[in-house]
Write an enzyme that holds these catalytic residues in place. Sequence first.
Site, PDB file in Angstrom:
ATOM      1  CE  LYS A 114      -4.364  -1.607   1.881  1.00  0.00           C
ATOM      2  NZ  LYS A 114      -5.158  -1.562   2.712  1.00  0.00           N
ATOM      3  CE  LYS A 196      -6.526  -8.374  -1.148  1.00  0.00           C
ATOM      4  NZ  LYS A 196      -7.712  -7.962  -0.134  1.00  0.00           N
ATOM      5  CE  LYS A 199     -14.004  -3.592   2.114  1.00  0.00           C
ATOM      6  NZ  LYS A 199     -13.958  -3.335   3.556  1.00  0.00           N
TER       7      LYS A 199
HETATM    8  P1  ATP Z   1      -8.218  -3.866   0.248  1.00  0.00           P
HETATM    9  O1  ATP Z   1      -7.587  -5.036  -0.598  1.00  0.00           O
HETATM   10  O2  ATP Z   1      -8.517  -2.594  -0.639  1.00  0.00           O
HETATM   11  O3  ATP Z   1      -7.084  -3.475   1.297  1.00  0.00           O
HETATM   12  P2  ATP Z   1     -10.061  -5.597   1.091  1.00  0.00           P
HETATM   13  O4  ATP Z   1     -10.633  -6.151   0.061  1.00  0.00           O
HETATM   14  O5  ATP Z   1      -8.745  -6.597   1.557  1.00  0.00           O
HETATM   15  O6  ATP Z   1      -9.390  -4.278   1.046  1.00  0.00           O
HETATM   16  P3  ATP Z   1     -10.942  -5.540   3.973  1.00  0.00           P
HETATM   17  O7  ATP Z   1     -11.958  -4.725   4.605  1.00  0.00           O
HETATM   18  O8  ATP Z   1      -9.390  -5.364   4.078  1.00  0.00           O
HETATM   19  O9  ATP Z   1     -11.252  -5.473   2.360  1.00  0.00           O
HETATM   20  O10 ATP Z   1     -11.057  -7.189   4.117  1.00  0.00           O
HETATM   21  C1  ATP Z   1     -12.340  -7.528   4.989  1.00  0.00           C
HETATM   22  C2  ATP Z   1     -12.187  -9.142   5.065  1.00  0.00           C
HETATM   23  O11 ATP Z   1     -12.075  -9.940   3.672  1.00  0.00           O
HETATM   24  C3  ATP Z   1     -10.914  -9.648   5.558  1.00  0.00           C
HETATM   25  O12 ATP Z   1     -11.091 -10.790   6.391  1.00  0.00           O
HETATM   26  C4  ATP Z   1     -10.024 -10.137   4.095  1.00  0.00           C
HETATM   27  O13 ATP Z   1      -9.188 -11.006   4.502  1.00  0.00           O
HETATM   28  C5  ATP Z   1     -11.326 -10.673   3.302  1.00  0.00           C
HETATM   29  N1  ATP Z   1     -10.931 -10.444   2.089  1.00  0.00           N
HETATM   30  C6  ATP Z   1     -10.601  -9.531   1.347  1.00  0.00           C
HETATM   31  N2  ATP Z   1     -10.313  -9.609   0.078  1.00  0.00           N
HETATM   32  C7  ATP Z   1     -10.725 -10.983  -0.231  1.00  0.00           C
HETATM   33  C8  ATP Z   1     -10.529 -11.777  -1.269  1.00  0.00           C
HETATM   34  N3  ATP Z   1     -10.311 -11.490  -2.319  1.00  0.00           N
HETATM   35  N4  ATP Z   1     -10.574 -13.125  -1.100  1.00  0.00           N
HETATM   36  C9  ATP Z   1     -11.256 -13.469   0.120  1.00  0.00           C
HETATM   37  N5  ATP Z   1     -11.318 -12.790   1.370  1.00  0.00           N
HETATM   38  C10 ATP Z   1     -11.036 -11.422   1.011  1.00  0.00           C
END
Ligand code: ATP
Length: 341
Positions: A114, A196, A199
């Site tokens: 990040k 992956k 968000k």
């Molecule tokens: P960013 O990648 O933008 O930092 P994020 O998509 O990881 O955000 P978070 O709020 O950080 O979103 O994650 C919330 C939950 O969702 C966490 O437990 C994280 O491990 C899970 N998670 C996030 N992305 C994925 C994914 N692509 N597949 C499965 N689980 C996910």
Amino acid sequence: MSDRKRVFSGIQPTGNTHLGNYLGAVRNWAARQAEKINTFCVVDLHSLTVPQDPEQLRHETRSMAALLLACGIDPAQSTLFIQSHVTAHAEGCWLLNCVTPLGWLQRMTQFKDKSARQESVLTGLLDYPVLMAGDILFYDADEVPVGEDQKQHVELTRDIAQRFNALYEQEFFVIPQPIIPEVGARVMGLDDPTVKMSKSLADKRGHAVRMLDTPDEILYSFKRAVTDSGREIAFSNDPDKAGVNNLLGIYRAITGQSNAEVEADFANARGYGDLKVRVAEVVIETLRPIQARHRELMDDPAELDRILAHGAAQARAVAQPKVDEMKRIMGLVLPGAADGR
Ligand code: ATP
Ligand code: LTN
């Protein structure tokens, strides 16, 4: 005493919550509620580690709380609250900062990724895993259900807890375990199955299925999903097949079927076009009732406030005494304690 395990997990309110968040995290929180003692948190303080628009953050925080309820988090079985409503989190984070070596934070992959993408990196972004460690440790959580990407942060939490226990020579913190689901732990981007679903990328059309997307938007994203030039619809470790693998993985996670059952479902499919539409259909049907319940909750702000105030009171009653005890252990004078103890 109950032998039910204590569970804590959190989710950031900002950005577009997507199918990866649901399949990798939230759905599993809801599914195991009855067996555990649960605390779930909308981590708005974590969102402040990157610049936010204040009005939008406020809206998204409420919307995330409503979405968790819509996904089945039941306030009768779980404590659900907004992180900033319980000041012990920020207070206790400072105390943990003072036992955490800087080098541990500089090594975190999420920080490295990040911070590399930003011109100006805030101190809070580096400190993010310490705030998260506090979230978990102040509730004596045994288990932390998260997606694969958060495993390193939970491991750091264990290191911080062990260091505190060693420094102050007592078993004060419970050492938590990350719980990573067997399916759905890593949903990949539809536009690029090598990254992956995230968000931060979910504003890009075709990258993510966002939890509040309309059926048309969902169908659009799936139809454009990147696959390969072949025709075979089967699970595979071949990197070229990552797109098809991701689509099948989503279908498997949603239907709860085995790999063989999923492949049998697509035995007569007419190519990848068919696969994409059928995966889109199961996703649309899964999200439909969640979206309807989310709308109802957003239309009843008083009810949402009531649930969140109740959750914050329950959380405060656990976290504040733990942080007060930490202060005492670390040598701070507690107010009103004449001998300083
Ligand atoms: P960013 O990648 O933008 O930092 P994020 O998509 O990881 O955000 P978070 O709020 O950080 O979103 O994650 C919330 C939950 O969702 C966490 O437990 C994280 O491990 C899970 N998670 C996030 N992305 C994925 C994914 N692509 N597949 C499965 N689980 C996910
Ligand atoms: N860092 C996590 C969100 C998070 C969390 C937590 C998860 C904050 N505090 C405590 C589990 C336990 C994320 O970005 N997904």
